[in-house]
Design a protein around this motif. Structure first.
Motif, PDB file in Angstrom:
ATOM      1  N   LEU A   1     -11.565  61.957 -65.477  1.00  0.00           N
ATOM      2  CA  LEU A   1     -11.882  62.582 -66.752  1.00  0.00           C
ATOM      3  C   LEU A   1     -11.902  61.499 -67.827  1.00  0.00           C
ATOM      4  O   LEU A   1     -10.900  60.850 -68.090  1.00  0.00           O
ATOM      5  N   ALA A   2     -13.069  61.300 -68.425  1.00  0.00           N
ATOM      6  CA  ALA A   2     -13.174  60.446 -69.603  1.00  0.00           C
ATOM      7  C   ALA A   2     -12.873  61.293 -70.823  1.00  0.00           C
ATOM      8  O   ALA A   2     -13.245  62.475 -70.879  1.00  0.00           O
ATOM      9  N   PHE A   3     -12.200  60.708 -71.817  1.00  0.00           N
ATOM     10  CA  PHE A   3     -11.812  61.499 -72.981  1.00  0.00           C
ATOM     11  C   PHE A   3     -11.722  60.642 -74.232  1.00  0.00           C
ATOM     12  O   PHE A   3     -11.414  59.461 -74.184  1.00  0.00           O
ATOM     13  N   ILE A   4     -12.039  61.275 -75.356  1.00  0.00           N
ATOM     14  CA  ILE A   4     -11.891  60.655 -76.668  1.00  0.00           C
ATOM     15  C   ILE A   4     -11.579  61.754 -77.670  1.00  0.00           C
ATOM     16  O   ILE A   4     -12.189  62.828 -77.648  1.00  0.00           O
ATOM     17  N   GLY A   5     -10.623  61.499 -78.523  1.00  0.00           N
ATOM     18  CA  GLY A   5     -10.242  62.485 -79.525  1.00  0.00           C
ATOM     19  C   GLY A   5      -9.527  61.839 -80.699  1.00  0.00           C
ATOM     20  O   GLY A   5      -9.001  60.721 -80.582  1.00  0.00           O
ATOM     21  N   THR A   6      -9.534  62.542 -81.816  1.00  0.00           N
ATOM     22  CA  THR A   6      -8.801  62.115 -83.005  1.00  0.00           C
ATOM     23  C   THR A   6      -7.647  63.079 -83.226  1.00  0.00           C
ATOM     24  O   THR A   6      -7.870  64.285 -83.382  1.00  0.00           O
ATOM     25  N   ARG A   7      -6.445  62.561 -83.212  1.00  0.00           N
ATOM     26  CA  ARG A   7      -5.274  63.431 -83.411  1.00  0.00           C
ATOM     27  C   ARG A   7      -5.221  63.917 -84.850  1.00  0.00           C
ATOM     28  O   ARG A   7      -5.596  63.205 -85.790  1.00  0.00           O
ATOM     29  N   GLU A   8      -4.721  65.137 -85.015  1.00  0.00           N
ATOM     30  CA  GLU A   8      -4.562  65.695 -86.352  1.00  0.00           C
ATOM     31  C   GLU A   8      -3.459  64.954 -87.096  1.00  0.00           C
ATOM     32  O   GLU A   8      -2.417  64.625 -86.526  1.00  0.00           O
ATOM     33  N   GLN A   9      -3.684  64.732 -88.379  1.00  0.00           N
ATOM     34  CA  GLN A   9      -2.703  64.014 -89.198  1.00  0.00           C
ATOM     35  C   GLN A   9      -2.064  64.944 -90.200  1.00  0.00           C
ATOM     36  O   GLN A   9      -2.603  65.960 -90.558  1.00  0.00           O
TER      37      GLN A   9
END
Length: 250
Positions: A242-250
């Motif tokens: 599984l390739a993945f990219i995300g921006t965590r909530e701040q």
């Protein structure tokens, strides 16, 4: 369990590895695909293990139904959870995703094709593309880059995939590529051609306007590195990363 491909502030960019899970490939494997011969419970346990490791709840993941094409789609927080616990008709035929929203993890399965990750250094834009030979020939990376108005502010990471020494295509397939890809093919004695998919996708990213110093190639071959599944090496009887990219909530 997974390889972190680049560390960027509040983003997570990576791909799972073969070992560390609950699937039988041959044992304790991290198969992440619901669409192959594996129990759904195993896949969800593998998902949960990854979610805890990267601190990104699986309820916030988005997964498309890939078909080796070049169609892309924008997703938002409202799409979170799509195709994670069970496969549906949502996002069917999509091989590229992008979003501006925090708290959304873009995900796709791989086992030799090229994962291409994009992110902006100016805002929350992120994207993920699935580029096998068809997606590469269809220039899916350029379609994803064109979804963003300022390519000079994008960064590109080209992840682990099969290398030219381990992958060949016939002359008919080579003939479908544009002339400027010629240097990424090498004729073999059997009449087929080695093809450097990672190199072609870097070329496409450059042509689309991403500066060369903002493009990173992992250089990892999934057919040679036993940390990863390889569809070609294992004759299709294998799991999926599984390739993945995300921006965590701040």
């Amino acid at each position: 369990m997974y390889t972190e491909l680049k560390r960027v502030d509040n983003k997570v960019i990576g791909i799972t590895e073969r070992q560390g899970g609950f699937s039988p490939y041959p044992s304790d494997a991290m198969n992440m695909a619901l669409y192959i011969d594996d129990e759904a419970e195993n896949v969800m346990l593998n998902q949960q293990r990854l979610a805890e490791a990267i601190d990104f709840s699986r309820e916030n993941w988005v997964f498309p139904i890939q078909t080796h094409g070049n169609k892309i789609a924008e997703v938002t927080r409202a799409d979170r959870g799509t195709n994670i616990s069970e496969l549906t008709e949502s996002l069917h035929g999509i091989d590229g995703l992008y979003t501006y929203d925090q708290g959304v993890l873009l995900t796709m399965c791989f086992a030799d094709c090229v994962p291409v990750y994009l992110y902006s250094d100016r805002d929350g834009f992120i994207a993920l593309g699935h580029a096998g030979w068809r997606g590469t020939q269809g220039e899916i990376v350029q379609k994803l880059i064109a979804a963003y108005p300022s390519p000079e502010h994008l960064h590109c990471v080209i992840g682990p995939s099969i290398c030219a020494d381990c992958y060949e295509v016939n002359a008919d397939i080579k003939g479908q590529f544009s002339a400027d890809t010629e240097r990424y093919f090498e004729l073999k004695d059997n009449g087929n051609y080695k093809i450097d998919l990672q190199g072609i996708n870097k070329m496409l990213a450059l042509q689309a306007g991403i500066p060369s110093d903002q493009i990173v190639i992992s250089g990892i071959c999934t057919a040679e590195d036993d940390r990863f599944f390889s569809y070609r090496t294992e004759n299709g009887k294998t799991g999926r990363m599984l390739a993945f990219i995300g921006t965590r909530e701040q």
